[in-house]
Design a protein around this motif. Structure first.
Motif, PDB file in Angstrom:
ATOM      1  N   TYR A 139       0.837  -1.203   0.000  1.00 58.39           N
ATOM      2  CA  TYR A 139       0.000   0.000   0.000  1.00 58.39           C
ATOM      3  C   TYR A 139       0.871   1.252   0.000  1.00 58.39           C
ATOM      4  CZ  TYR A 139      -3.569   3.221   1.925  1.00 58.39           C
ATOM      5  OH  TYR A 139      -4.430   4.268   2.163  1.00 58.39           O
ATOM      6  N   LYS A 140       0.518   2.215  -0.843  1.00 55.99           N
ATOM      7  CA  LYS A 140       1.355   3.410  -1.019  1.00 55.99           C
ATOM      8  C   LYS A 140       1.557   4.184   0.285  1.00 55.99           C
ATOM      9  CE  LYS A 140       1.955   7.553  -3.849  1.00 55.99           C
ATOM     10  NZ  LYS A 140       2.299   8.404  -2.682  1.00 55.99           N
ATOM     11  N   SER A 141       0.514   4.314   1.093  1.00 56.29           N
ATOM     12  CA  SER A 141       0.663   5.056   2.345  1.00 56.29           C
ATOM     13  C   SER A 141       1.601   4.340   3.319  1.00 56.29           C
ATOM     14  CB  SER A 141      -0.703   5.274   3.005  1.00 56.29           C
ATOM     15  OG  SER A 141      -1.484   6.159   2.231  1.00 56.29           O
ATOM     16  N   THR A 184      -0.151  -9.300  -3.278  1.00 52.05           N
ATOM     17  CA  THR A 184       0.549  -8.027  -3.239  1.00 52.05           C
ATOM     18  C   THR A 184      -0.318  -6.917  -3.812  1.00 52.05           C
ATOM     19  OG1 THR A 184       1.554  -8.367  -5.414  1.00 52.05           O
ATOM     20  CG2 THR A 184       2.752  -9.215  -3.492  1.00 52.05           C
ATOM     21  N   ASP A 185       0.007  -5.690  -3.483  1.00 52.48           N
ATOM     22  CA  ASP A 185      -0.764  -4.539  -3.933  1.00 52.48           C
ATOM     23  C   ASP A 185      -0.702  -4.394  -5.452  1.00 52.48           C
ATOM     24  OD1 ASP A 185      -2.308  -2.148  -3.101  1.00 52.48           O
ATOM     25  OD2 ASP A 185      -0.645  -1.071  -4.033  1.00 52.48           O
ATOM     26  N   MET A 186      -1.798  -4.042  -6.061  1.00 47.61           N
ATOM     27  CA  MET A 186      -1.949  -3.742  -7.484  1.00 47.61           C
ATOM     28  C   MET A 186      -1.722  -4.943  -8.404  1.00 47.61           C
ATOM     29  SD  MET A 186      -3.102  -0.753  -7.787  1.00 47.61           S
ATOM     30  CE  MET A 186      -3.300   0.747  -6.833  1.00 47.61           C
ATOM     31  N   ASN A 187      -0.568  -5.603  -8.320  1.00 48.83           N
ATOM     32  CA  ASN A 187      -0.287  -6.727  -9.223  1.00 48.83           C
ATOM     33  C   ASN A 187      -0.869  -8.046  -8.724  1.00 48.83           C
ATOM     34  OD1 ASN A 187       1.153  -5.303 -11.226  1.00 48.83           O
ATOM     35  ND2 ASN A 187       2.986  -5.290  -9.929  1.00 48.83           N
ATOM     36  N   LEU A 188      -1.249  -8.095  -7.446  1.00 48.64           N
ATOM     37  CA  LEU A 188      -1.919  -9.259  -6.853  1.00 48.64           C
ATOM     38  C   LEU A 188      -1.150 -10.563  -7.068  1.00 48.64           C
ATOM     39  CD1 LEU A 188      -5.642  -8.411  -7.710  1.00 48.64           C
ATOM     40  CD2 LEU A 188      -4.342  -7.840  -5.660  1.00 48.64           C
ATOM     41  N   GLN A 189       0.165 -10.517  -6.845  1.00 46.41           N
ATOM     42  CA  GLN A 189       0.979 -11.726  -6.842  1.00 46.41           C
ATOM     43  C   GLN A 189       0.861 -12.400  -5.468  1.00 46.41           C
ATOM     44  OE1 GLN A 189       4.971 -11.343  -8.852  1.00 46.41           O
ATOM     45  NE2 GLN A 189       4.517  -9.171  -8.598  1.00 46.41           N
ATOM     46  N   LEU A 190       1.124 -13.706  -5.461  1.00 44.18           N
ATOM     47  CA  LEU A 190       1.024 -14.453  -4.214  1.00 44.18           C
ATOM     48  C   LEU A 190       2.405 -14.739  -3.632  1.00 44.18           C
ATOM     49  CD1 LEU A 190      -1.827 -16.993  -5.017  1.00 44.18           C
ATOM     50  CD2 LEU A 190      -1.973 -14.841  -3.761  1.00 44.18           C
ATOM     51  N   VAL A 191       2.468 -14.693  -2.311  1.00 46.50           N
ATOM     52  CA  VAL A 191       3.704 -14.938  -1.566  1.00 46.50           C
ATOM     53  C   VAL A 191       3.518 -16.203  -0.729  1.00 46.50           C
ATOM     54  CG1 VAL A 191       5.373 -13.961   0.047  1.00 46.50           C
ATOM     55  CG2 VAL A 191       4.059 -12.435  -1.444  1.00 46.50           C
ATOM     56  N   ASP A 192       4.552 -17.010  -0.642  1.00 46.99           N
ATOM     57  CA  ASP A 192       4.503 -18.242   0.158  1.00 46.99           C
ATOM     58  C   ASP A 192       4.654 -17.870   1.637  1.00 46.99           C
ATOM     59  OD1 ASP A 192       5.012 -20.672   1.488  1.00 46.99           O
ATOM     60  OD2 ASP A 192       5.879 -21.560  -0.311  1.00 46.99           O
ATOM     61  N   LEU A 193       3.551 -17.850   2.360  1.00 48.20           N
ATOM     62  CA  LEU A 193       3.567 -17.404   3.751  1.00 48.20           C
ATOM     63  C   LEU A 193       4.315 -18.361   4.668  1.00 48.20           C
ATOM     64  CD1 LEU A 193      -0.056 -15.997   4.218  1.00 48.20           C
ATOM     65  CD2 LEU A 193       2.011 -14.839   3.420  1.00 48.20           C
ATOM     66  N   LYS A 194       4.206 -19.663   4.416  1.00 49.19           N
ATOM     67  CA  LYS A 194       4.925 -20.634   5.247  1.00 49.19           C
ATOM     68  C   LYS A 194       6.427 -20.425   5.115  1.00 49.19           C
ATOM     69  CE  LYS A 194       4.902 -24.451   7.833  1.00 49.19           C
ATOM     70  NZ  LYS A 194       6.332 -24.735   7.968  1.00 49.19           N
ATOM     71  N   PHE A 195       6.890 -20.198   3.901  1.00 50.39           N
ATOM     72  CA  PHE A 195       8.312 -19.926   3.697  1.00 50.39           C
ATOM     73  C   PHE A 195       8.720 -18.651   4.429  1.00 50.39           C
ATOM     74  CE2 PHE A 195      11.113 -17.117   1.209  1.00 50.39           C
ATOM     75  CZ  PHE A 195      12.316 -17.777   1.408  1.00 50.39           C
ATOM     76  N   SER A 374      -7.283   4.130 -11.093  1.00 51.24           N
ATOM     77  CA  SER A 374      -5.986   3.713 -11.621  1.00 51.24           C
ATOM     78  C   SER A 374      -4.883   4.436 -10.871  1.00 51.24           C
ATOM     79  CB  SER A 374      -5.882   4.036 -13.123  1.00 51.24           C
ATOM     80  OG  SER A 374      -4.563   3.791 -13.587  1.00 51.24           O
ATOM     81  N   PRO A 375      -3.746   3.768 -10.647  1.00 54.55           N
ATOM     82  CA  PRO A 375      -2.598   4.457 -10.045  1.00 54.55           C
ATOM     83  C   PRO A 375      -1.897   5.377 -11.029  1.00 54.55           C
ATOM     84  CG  PRO A 375      -1.998   2.209 -10.574  1.00 54.55           C
ATOM     85  CD  PRO A 375      -3.467   2.332 -10.872  1.00 54.55           C
ATOM     86  N   LYS A 386       9.090   1.918 -12.175  1.00 52.31           N
ATOM     87  CA  LYS A 386      10.035   1.527 -11.129  1.00 52.31           C
ATOM     88  C   LYS A 386       9.412   0.524 -10.175  1.00 52.31           C
ATOM     89  CE  LYS A 386      12.610   3.434  -7.189  1.00 52.31           C
ATOM     90  NZ  LYS A 386      12.864   4.652  -6.366  1.00 52.31           N
ATOM     91  N   GLU A 387       8.127   0.660  -9.914  1.00 54.03           N
ATOM     92  CA  GLU A 387       7.420  -0.219  -8.987  1.00 54.03           C
ATOM     93  C   GLU A 387       6.828  -1.441  -9.683  1.00 54.03           C
ATOM     94  OE1 GLU A 387       4.587   2.343  -7.160  1.00 54.03           O
ATOM     95  OE2 GLU A 387       6.081   3.432  -5.980  1.00 54.03           O
TER      96      GLU A 387
END
Length: 415
Positions: A139-141, A184-195, A374-375, A386-387
């Motif tokens: 999140y940008k803030s 994740t924000d905007m791109n909505l990728q998934l992160v392995d939380l257990k890792f 839109s951002p 860049k982001e």
């Protein structure tokens, strides 16, 4: 006559050691076996409130005691007594117990906004000289807060990747906090939380996740070893665009320290009226999330085959990346999604947004109405690149309107 249990709660009743242990672990009664039952009924029995089906709003700022001794006892243990509503309040406490139970955490504190909760969680986790690693887009803030914290000697960096190897490589010797959102924000990728949970614990690094997108119904990060969960209650938890609030859920040890410092001293606490609105929102949360998911799946499927759309970012699509993580971590999908135009420029983005009729143009998300934004503001293309955010990205919050009407609205806007 004042109900005895109610009077004990108000006037500093001192729980036994066994009762304290039960409160800290937030164990659910046997008859509450589902999140839906927690949302509707947990700890809101009518008996302490003279039979009221909805808990009353305790709008008072302070609580008085019959003797000085009882007042001193309460003042020395404000976390477990009602003294001043900046610390504890009966209406707010009911919400906190519900959210802690939904997240399968030990304790929760509610805040005046999502950013108040995020600020308290981060400040409690780092000190001058520490480094914060952000996993992909957040999140940008929150990012603005980390930039602000540089004046206190707290540094940060971002790894724009969700791969295990890239995340580990980005860790520095002074990294003390991993901060992420999943998706994740905007791109909505998934992160392995257990890792993330296991790796961070092995290195003595604290972890914070913003779980607003998934809600506690669809993802429970604490069960994967994440240390702190934060929420913007303004989104799905409230669900009616009439509430600004936030929450932190974590273990008892972290919360005891955070309560005395960042909660009491920063003063960004949730008021009882906001807590009452949040209680109302939680009662319908399971039904609303089901409707959001069903609507969004239809809209995402439509956009994924549209000739003007390059890509749809929504974990619920079977074609979406990280399908294995979908099945393992997420038990459902909310109503926030993004898509990227083939014609990725400001004029194209502006044209589509200005042409919609049912979607409303605005910030925030997670309520009954459908929103679009839109951002891409026309003057920040370099920052977006860049982001790792496409200049053609448009964000949709899918509300409760019929899916066919939302699809028709997008179809005419994309022509």
């Amino acid at each position: 006559m004042i109900n005895k249990k109610f009077k004990e709660n108000i006037f500093g009743y001192q729980p036994t050691k066994k009762e304290k242990q039960k409160e800290q672990t937030m164990q659910l009664p046997d008859n509450f076996s589902s999140d839906q039952e927690i949302c509707m009924h947990f700890d809101t029995g009518a008996e302490p409130f003279f039979g009221a089906i909805i808990p009353p709003i305790f709008g008072n700022s302070l609580f008085v005691y019959p003797t000085h001794e009882e007042f001193v006892q309460a003042e020395n243990d404000q976390k477990n007594h009602y003294v001043y509503s900046r610390g504890t309040n009966p209406t707010v406490e009911i919400v906190e117990k519900k959210l802690a139970s939904l997240e399968q955490g030990e304790q929760c504190k509610c805040f005046a906004s999502g950013m108040a909760a995020i600020t308290a969680a981060i400040f409690n986790s780092v000190q001058g000289g520490d480094h914060v690693l952000c996993v992909s887009n957040i999140y940008k803030s929150t990012m603005d807060l980390l930039i602000y914290m540089q004046k206190f000697g707290v540094r940060h960096s971002v790894v724009y990747s969700t791969s295990k190897e890239d995340i580990e490589k980005a860790i520095m010797p002074n990294t003390k906090l991993l901060y992420l959102e999943n998706p994740t924000d905007m791109n909505l990728q998934l992160v392995d939380l257990k890792f993330i949970g296991d790796m961070a614990k092995s290195r003595g690094i604290r972890t914070i996740i913003d779980n607003t997108w998934a809600t506690p119904l669809f993802q429970k990060p604490l069960t994967y070893g994440i240390d702190i969960v934060v929420h913007s209650a303004s989104k799905y938890l409230g669900g009616h665009s009439d509430l600004v609030g936030g929450a932190i859920i974590t273990c008892g040890e972290i919360m005891r320290d955070l309560f005395k410092k960042e909660y009491l001293l920063f003063g960004g606490t949730m008021g009882p009226r906001e807590a009452s609105l949040l209680l109302r929102g939680l009662q319908t949360l399971p039904l609303r999330m089901k409707a959001h998911q069903e609507n969004t799946m239809q809209v995402a499927s439509f956009l994924s085959s549209h000739p003007s759309v390059k890509r749809v970012n929504y974990p619920g699509l079977r074609s979406q990346r990280n399908l294995e993580l979908n099945n393992k971590q997420l038990t459902g999908f909310s109503g926030l999604m993004t898509f990227e135009l083939i014609n990725a420029n400001y004029e194209a983005v502006k044209a589509v947004i200005n042409k919609v009729k049912i979607f409303k143009i605005g910030v925030s998300w997670g309520s009954f109405e459908s929103l679009i934004m839109s951002p891409n503001f026309g003057n920040n293309i370099d920052e977006l690149i860049k982001e790792h955010i496409s200049p053609g990205l448009i964000r949709l919050s899918i509300g409760m309107e019929p899916a066919e009407k939302l699809i028709a609205d997008l179809e005419q806007a994309l022509k």
